[in-house]
Design a protein around this motif. Structure first.
Motif, short mmCIF file in Angstrom:
data_model
loop_
_atom_site.label_atom_id
_atom_site.label_comp_id
_atom_site.label_asym_id
_atom_site.label_seq_id
_atom_site.Cartn_x
_atom_site.Cartn_y
_atom_site.Cartn_z
N ARG A 286 82.80 63.34 85.47
CA ARG A 286 81.67 64.26 85.30
C ARG A 286 82.21 65.68 85.47
NH1 ARG A 286 79.21 63.13 91.40
NH2 ARG A 286 81.06 63.96 92.42
N ARG A 287 81.51 66.61 84.84
CA ARG A 287 81.95 67.99 84.98
C ARG A 287 80.75 68.92 84.83
NH1 ARG A 287 83.79 72.66 82.58
NH2 ARG A 287 85.90 73.40 83.08
N LEU A 288 80.79 70.02 85.56
CA LEU A 288 79.72 71.01 85.43
C LEU A 288 79.86 71.71 84.08
CD1 LEU A 288 77.46 72.06 87.43
CD2 LEU A 288 78.89 74.08 87.70
N LYS A 307 71.95 62.98 75.64
CA LYS A 307 72.81 63.07 74.46
C LYS A 307 72.59 61.76 73.70
CE LYS A 307 76.43 64.36 71.91
NZ LYS A 307 76.24 65.46 70.94
N ASP A 308 72.20 61.86 72.45
CA ASP A 308 71.92 60.69 71.61
C ASP A 308 70.99 59.69 72.31
OD1 ASP A 308 73.65 61.83 69.77
OD2 ASP A 308 75.39 60.87 70.68
N GLY A 309 69.95 60.21 72.92
CA GLY A 309 68.94 59.36 73.53
C GLY A 309 69.25 58.83 74.92
N LYS A 310 70.43 59.14 75.43
CA LYS A 310 70.82 58.61 76.74
C LYS A 310 70.97 59.77 77.73
CE LYS A 310 74.76 56.10 78.68
NZ LYS A 310 75.87 57.01 78.91
N GLN A 311 70.44 59.56 78.95
CA GLN A 311 70.59 60.64 79.94
C GLN A 311 72.03 60.75 80.39
OE1 GLN A 311 68.06 60.57 83.47
NE2 GLN A 311 69.11 62.39 84.26
N ILE A 312 72.58 61.97 80.34
CA ILE A 312 73.98 62.17 80.73
C ILE A 312 74.11 63.09 81.94
CG2 ILE A 312 74.95 61.68 78.45
CD1 ILE A 312 75.23 64.80 78.14
N GLY A 313 72.99 63.55 82.47
CA GLY A 313 73.08 64.41 83.65
C GLY A 313 71.77 65.11 83.95
N MET A 335 79.61 63.26 80.48
CA MET A 335 80.51 63.36 79.33
C MET A 335 81.31 64.66 79.46
SD MET A 335 77.87 62.03 76.38
CE MET A 335 79.08 61.97 75.06
N PRO A 336 82.35 64.63 80.33
CA PRO A 336 83.04 65.88 80.69
C PRO A 336 83.78 66.52 79.52
CG PRO A 336 84.18 63.98 81.61
CD PRO A 336 82.90 63.46 81.05
#
Lengths: 370, 128
Positions: A286-288, A307-313, A335-336
């Motif tokens: 993970r990355r800020l 992102k593309d329907g999926k929570q990434i953060g 998605m760093p």
């Protein structure tokens, strides 16, 4: 409110009331969130000059032959860069490379440092540094309760400083001088939390109101305005600066926070080094990342990123950017490797709003030109 | 421009100015001050059926987002397009150019519960 009596008041509390500051509880401190309005205050700092009470910040001194060793071993950045009269932005790290605090450490003299720490972490930092100093020949002194602090920020701050303390105008960014003001020992550094050029003045409580009034007088030709925590937050976020407790904490590392530039592996051992090195070499989970809204709307801390329907953060800091006139935010994303320009979506009021990953900072102010 | 004594207020800080079976709605001067700089307004849609006290709009200031509740039930007959380009009208002219939407009242009896200016000032004092 029953908690009102227990709030810490700064030595500038009466002044904030005099200027009609809207006072709020900020982590136990009664401080103004705004005076005339966040947009006006924000714009004043970007275009001219604003003045802030930042007395809640802490000051920890390191004195003794091992002062350098202590600061170098407990921090990610290289304090060889902090020659006498210079400061360095750095992270104090724990054993798992989590961020204990983000600080600026200044070398005042041989074997003497002042560390400017966050209000919420004064006690934690003090205990941490004291413990690390146990087997060293250095004294760790928490003098936070002795000092008030004013931040004078904006491209015109230097014109005012010319009249207040001309010797401070020779300072480079992150430079510091010790100076007698009204016969008291004070510090002036060319630092700030806005992205603009400016100064921070650390002085004993009994003279801080006097210094504030002097700046208000000197600032008249530049339409100086008192600024609150609201503008401080929009300014620092546009500048891409972390807010400890939101964007950085004990569970996130300096590399994850996107501050790899503040890590020096070449200097030798420091707390958390091997974990940071591994993250650098093997990559992150993970990355800020910074995001900017493509559509209208104001993201807030806690807004979900997809992102593309999926929570990434989730966004850790987010607001309306008065300079860009768009919603901006920071958040740790799973998605760093997302690159700037790539599309994501932010959930606001149960709707998905288009946004893009963007490079930090959101806005480059006058501080980058010193 | 409505006069102060022609305006009624809700407990959720909206104002409503009634002319026959039509009404204009905005947010109170006190509320705009509490919200701070408004940067974005999401208005109800034309012809949308509003139900009293249900959320019907959102005002975003730099500080926070605020739900705006329908001051009365009815069908939306006009929305203030100017707020799109100049949301700060809510701050600078809360009772005039900063109006939000107009409705055709479907249940004028509801208006009885609303406060006049004096009662609203008292209400603000008590909730402080």
């Amino acid at each position: 409110m029953s908690t009102a009596q227990t709030l810490n008041k700064t030595a500038l509390n009466e002044i904030a009331k005099k200027y009609n500051g809207k006072l709020v509880d900020f982590h136990g401190w009664q401080l103004p969130i705004q005076f005339e309005g966040i947009l006006k205050e924000h714009t004043a700092v970007r275009n001219s000059v604003g003045i802030f009470d930042v007395s809640h910040m802490g000051q920890i001194f390191l004195n003794g032959p091992d002062a350098f060793k202590l600061i170098q071993k407990t921090n990610t950045n290289d304090f060889r860069l902090a020659t006498i009269g210079k400061g360095v932005y750095s992270h104090i790290t724990n054993e798992t490379a989590g961020i204990v605090d983000d600080i600026i450490g200044f070398c005042l003299a041989l074997n003497r440092y002042i560390v400017i720490v966050n209000a919420t972490t004064v006690e934690k930092d003090y205990a941490w540094l004291k413990e690390k100093a146990l087997k060293m020949n250095v004294e760790v002194v928490n003098r936070s309760s002795e000092f008030s602090m004013i931040a004078l920020q904006g491209p015109k701050a230097i014109d005012m400083m010319e009249k207040f303390a001309p010797e401070a105008n020779k300072l480079l960014r992150f430079g510091i001088i010790e100076k007698k003001i009204l016969d008291k020992d004070c510090f002036i550094s060319r630092t700030g939390y806005t992205g603009e050029d400016g100064f921070e003045i650390t002085a004993p409580h009994e003279i801080i109101a006097d210094i504030w009034q002097q700046f208000m007088e000197l600032g008249k030709p530049y339409d100086i305005v008192p600024c609150g925590l609201g503008a401080r937050d929009t300014l620092r976020l546009e500048a891409g600066y972390l807010l400890y407790g939101q964007d950085a904490d004990d569970d996130h590392t300096t590399i994850e926070a996107g501050c790899g530039w503040a890590v020096c592996f070449e200097k030798g051992e420091f707390t958390g080094r091997s974990i940071l090195l591994k993250q650098k070499e093997e990559g992150l989970k993970r990355r800020l990342k910074g995001i900017i809204l493509e559509e209208r709307g104001v993201p807030r801390p806690g807004s979900k990123v997809f992102k593309d329907g999926k929570q990434i953060g989730t966004l850790t800091s987010a607001t309306y950017s008065p300079t860009l006139k768009k919603g901006i935010g920071l958040g740790y994303l799973d998605m760093p490797k997302l690159k700037s320009g790539e599309e994501v979506e932010i959930e606001l009021h149960s709707k998905l709003i288009k946004a893009k990953i963007t490079r930090m900072p959101f806005h480059k102010g006058s501080a980058s030109k010193i | 421009m409505p006069k102060q004594d022609e305006i009624k207020y809700t407990k959720t800080h909206e104002w409503i100015f009634v002319e026959g079976e039509n009404a204009t709605i905005g947010i109170s001067e006190h509320a705009q001050g509490e919200m701070g700089d408004v940067v974005f307004v999401e208005l109800p849609k034309m012809d949308q059926k509003l139900e009293k006290e249900k959320p019907c709009a959102v005002v975003e200031s730099v500080k926070s987002a605020f739900d705006i509740y329908a001051a009365a039930s009815g069908d939306v007959t006009a929305i203030n397009d100017k707020l799109d380009g100049d949301p700060a009208l809510i701050n600078t002219s809360s009772l005039e150019d900063g109006w939000m939407y107009k409705i055709k009242l479907s249940n004028p009896d509801e208006l009885k519960d609303l406060m006049d200016f004096t009662a609203y000032q008292e209400f603000i004092k008590q909730s402080a």
